[in-house]
Design a protein around this motif. Structure first.
Motif, PDB file in Angstrom:
ATOM      1  N   GLN A   1     -58.234 -76.425  98.507  1.00 30.66           N
ATOM      2  CA  GLN A   1     -59.018 -77.081  99.547  1.00 30.66           C
ATOM      3  C   GLN A   1     -58.567 -78.538  99.573  1.00 30.66           C
ATOM      4  OE1 GLN A   1     -62.734 -75.925  97.483  1.00 30.66           O
ATOM      5  NE2 GLN A   1     -63.426 -75.186  99.467  1.00 30.66           N
ATOM      6  N   SER A   2     -59.089 -79.295 100.525  1.00 26.23           N
ATOM      7  CA  SER A   2     -58.838 -80.737 100.526  1.00 26.23           C
ATOM      8  C   SER A   2     -60.173 -81.454 100.467  1.00 26.23           C
ATOM      9  CB  SER A   2     -58.050 -81.165 101.762  1.00 26.23           C
ATOM     10  OG  SER A   2     -58.816 -80.977 102.933  1.00 26.23           O
ATOM     11  N   ARG A   3     -60.115 -82.661  99.973  1.00 27.99           N
ATOM     12  CA  ARG A   3     -61.315 -83.476  99.805  1.00 27.99           C
ATOM     13  C   ARG A   3     -60.905 -84.928  99.934  1.00 27.99           C
ATOM     14  NH1 ARG A   3     -64.364 -81.836  94.615  1.00 27.99           N
ATOM     15  NH2 ARG A   3     -65.382 -80.432  96.048  1.00 27.99           N
ATOM     16  N   MET A   4     -61.837 -85.775 100.315  1.00 34.68           N
ATOM     17  CA  MET A   4     -61.540 -87.205 100.408  1.00 34.68           C
ATOM     18  C   MET A   4     -61.067 -87.737  99.060  1.00 34.68           C
ATOM     19  SD  MET A   4     -64.497 -88.729 102.901  1.00 34.68           S
ATOM     20  CE  MET A   4     -63.759 -90.341 102.802  1.00 34.68           C
ATOM     21  N   LYS A   5     -60.042 -88.573  99.093  1.00 34.86           N
ATOM     22  CA  LYS A   5     -59.455 -89.104  97.867  1.00 34.86           C
ATOM     23  C   LYS A   5     -60.439 -89.917  97.036  1.00 34.86           C
ATOM     24  CE  LYS A   5     -54.814 -89.236  99.843  1.00 34.86           C
ATOM     25  NZ  LYS A   5     -53.736 -90.106 100.333  1.00 34.86           N
ATOM     26  N   GLY A   6     -61.504 -90.400  97.653  1.00 34.00           N
ATOM     27  CA  GLY A   6     -62.527 -91.147  96.933  1.00 34.00           C
ATOM     28  C   GLY A   6     -63.523 -90.261  96.198  1.00 34.00           C
ATOM     29  N   SER A   7     -63.502 -88.955  96.477  1.00 31.04           N
ATOM     30  CA  SER A   7     -64.371 -87.999  95.788  1.00 31.04           C
ATOM     31  C   SER A   7     -63.854 -87.765  94.377  1.00 31.04           C
ATOM     32  CB  SER A   7     -64.395 -86.667  96.545  1.00 31.04           C
ATOM     33  OG  SER A   7     -64.820 -86.847  97.858  1.00 31.04           O
ATOM     34  N   THR A   8     -64.669 -87.160  93.554  1.00 34.78           N
ATOM     35  CA  THR A   8     -64.232 -86.911  92.182  1.00 34.78           C
ATOM     36  C   THR A   8     -63.976 -85.431  91.926  1.00 34.78           C
ATOM     37  OG1 THR A   8     -66.511 -86.804  91.380  1.00 34.78           O
ATOM     38  CG2 THR A   8     -65.400 -88.938  91.243  1.00 34.78           C
ATOM     39  N   ASN A   9     -62.949 -85.192  91.133  1.00 33.27           N
ATOM     40  CA  ASN A   9     -62.570 -83.870  90.646  1.00 33.27           C
ATOM     41  C   ASN A   9     -62.118 -84.030  89.202  1.00 33.27           C
ATOM     42  OD1 ASN A   9     -62.932 -82.231  92.952  1.00 33.27           O
ATOM     43  ND2 ASN A   9     -60.934 -82.789  93.763  1.00 33.27           N
ATOM     44  N   ASN A  10     -61.890 -82.894  88.557  1.00 31.53           N
ATOM     45  CA  ASN A  10     -61.340 -82.890  87.211  1.00 31.53           C
ATOM     46  C   ASN A  10     -59.825 -83.014  87.272  1.00 31.53           C
ATOM     47  OD1 ASN A  10     -63.781 -80.451  86.775  1.00 31.53           O
ATOM     48  ND2 ASN A  10     -63.893 -82.410  85.734  1.00 31.53           N
ATOM     49  N   LEU A  11     -59.214 -83.031  86.097  1.00 24.87           N
ATOM     50  CA  LEU A  11     -57.772 -83.244  86.009  1.00 24.87           C
ATOM     51  C   LEU A  11     -57.195 -82.396  84.883  1.00 24.87           C
ATOM     52  CD1 LEU A  11     -55.395 -84.978  87.034  1.00 24.87           C
ATOM     53  CD2 LEU A  11     -56.073 -86.725  85.373  1.00 24.87           C
ATOM     54  N   ARG A  12     -56.076 -81.751  85.137  1.00 27.88           N
ATOM     55  CA  ARG A  12     -55.296 -81.062  84.104  1.00 27.88           C
ATOM     56  C   ARG A  12     -53.846 -81.441  84.379  1.00 27.88           C
ATOM     57  NH1 ARG A  12     -57.208 -75.746  83.514  1.00 27.88           N
ATOM     58  NH2 ARG A  12     -57.940 -76.182  81.425  1.00 27.88           N
ATOM     59  N   LEU A  13     -53.269 -82.214  83.472  1.00 25.30           N
ATOM     60  CA  LEU A  13     -51.912 -82.727  83.683  1.00 25.30           C
ATOM     61  C   LEU A  13     -50.861 -81.696  83.330  1.00 25.30           C
ATOM     62  CD1 LEU A  13     -52.407 -86.339  82.276  1.00 25.30           C
ATOM     63  CD2 LEU A  13     -52.481 -85.580  84.653  1.00 25.30           C
ATOM     64  N   VAL A  14     -49.670 -81.905  83.864  1.00 24.26           N
ATOM     65  CA  VAL A  14     -48.553 -80.993  83.703  1.00 24.26           C
ATOM     66  C   VAL A  14     -47.281 -81.799  83.464  1.00 24.26           C
ATOM     67  CG1 VAL A  14     -47.917 -80.892  86.168  1.00 24.26           C
ATOM     68  CG2 VAL A  14     -47.543 -78.879  84.713  1.00 24.26           C
ATOM     69  N   ARG A  15     -46.279 -81.169  82.933  1.00 22.17           N
ATOM     70  CA  ARG A  15     -44.947 -81.747  82.795  1.00 22.17           C
ATOM     71  C   ARG A  15     -43.943 -80.609  82.899  1.00 22.17           C
ATOM     72  NH1 ARG A  15     -42.621 -80.933  77.900  1.00 22.17           N
ATOM     73  NH2 ARG A  15     -41.240 -82.723  78.176  1.00 22.17           N
ATOM     74  N   THR A  16     -42.712 -80.947  83.181  1.00 17.85           N
ATOM     75  CA  THR A  16     -41.654 -79.955  83.187  1.00 17.85           C
ATOM     76  C   THR A  16     -41.272 -79.694  81.738  1.00 17.85           C
ATOM     77  OG1 THR A  16     -40.877 -80.731  85.323  1.00 17.85           O
ATOM     78  CG2 THR A  16     -39.347 -79.391  84.027  1.00 17.85           C
ATOM     79  N   ALA A  17     -41.348 -78.442  81.322  1.00 16.61           N
ATOM     80  CA  ALA A  17     -40.994 -78.088  79.943  1.00 16.61           C
ATOM     81  C   ALA A  17     -39.484 -78.208  79.773  1.00 16.61           C
ATOM     82  CB  ALA A  17     -41.452 -76.666  79.628  1.00 16.61           C
ATOM     83  N   THR A  18     -39.078 -78.746  78.661  1.00 16.30           N
ATOM     84  CA  THR A  18     -37.634 -78.897  78.424  1.00 16.30           C
ATOM     85  C   THR A  18     -37.193 -78.178  77.189  1.00 16.30           C
ATOM     86  OG1 THR A  18     -38.072 -80.970  77.265  1.00 16.30           O
ATOM     87  CG2 THR A  18     -37.409 -81.107  79.572  1.00 16.30           C
TER      88      THR A  18
END
Length: 172
Positions: free
Chosen positions: A155-172
């Motif tokens: 979905q989309s939401r206003m950038k000023g709203s709050t959500n959780n976060l789960r970070l990612v990286r490219t595995a090497t």
């Protein structure tokens, strides 16, 4: 389907209500547990996509993500969180974490489950109200995409709203 929609609607009306995850075991899993590798350092690697994920939602820790509490960020602060983490000590001996784009984030929901729509054996303690930011803006507007783990959809939401976060990286 109507029963699932009714349960989701009822759950959202009573946010303190906790309902156990529901999965349809008659369909093929979209993200089977054996697809992922638990690196025993707070990270999960997905060899299929070549991505390494934080096992826990940001703010939580422990082998079952039982410690701490899920942090909420607006979209700009989510991007800054990744940068800040990398500029300090990083996480799990890596300093290249980022907010996932929407395509990457949509690679982890388990489509046969809801409340939450994720494999809890891989990503424990991801609550059904979890909404995780992506780095993808919504058509250049004031909105950005996120994945709602109530049902695993984007979905989309206003950038000023709050959500959780789960970070990612490219595995090497």
């Amino acid at each position: 389907l109507k029963l699932a929609q009714a349960i989701i609607g009822f759950c959202c009306l009573l946010p303190g209500l906790s309902i156990a995850q529901m999965c349809n075991n008659t369909v093929i899993s979209t993200t089977p547990t054996d697809r992922f590798v638990d690196n025993a350092d707070g990270t999960i690697t997905d060899p299929k996509t070549g991505l390494m994920w934080q096992k826990c939602i940001d703010g939580r820790s422990g082998s079952e993500c039982q410690d701490g509490s899920s942090a909420a960020y607006n979209w700009p602060s989510a991007l800054v969180r990744a940068e800040g983490l990398n500029n300090s000590s990083g996480f799990a001996n890596h300093v290249d974490w980022r907010v996932p784009n929407i395509k990457e984030l949509l690679s982890i929901p388990e489509k046969s489950c809801f409340l939450p729509a994720i494999d809890l054996a891989v990503f424990p303690n991801t609550h059904e109200q979890a909404s995780i930011w992506s780095s993808t803006p919504f058509r250049g507007s004031y909105d950005a995409y996120f994945v709602n783990f109530l049902n695993g959809g984007s979905q989309s939401r206003m950038k000023g709203s709050t959500n959780n976060l789960r970070l990612v990286r490219t595995a090497t």
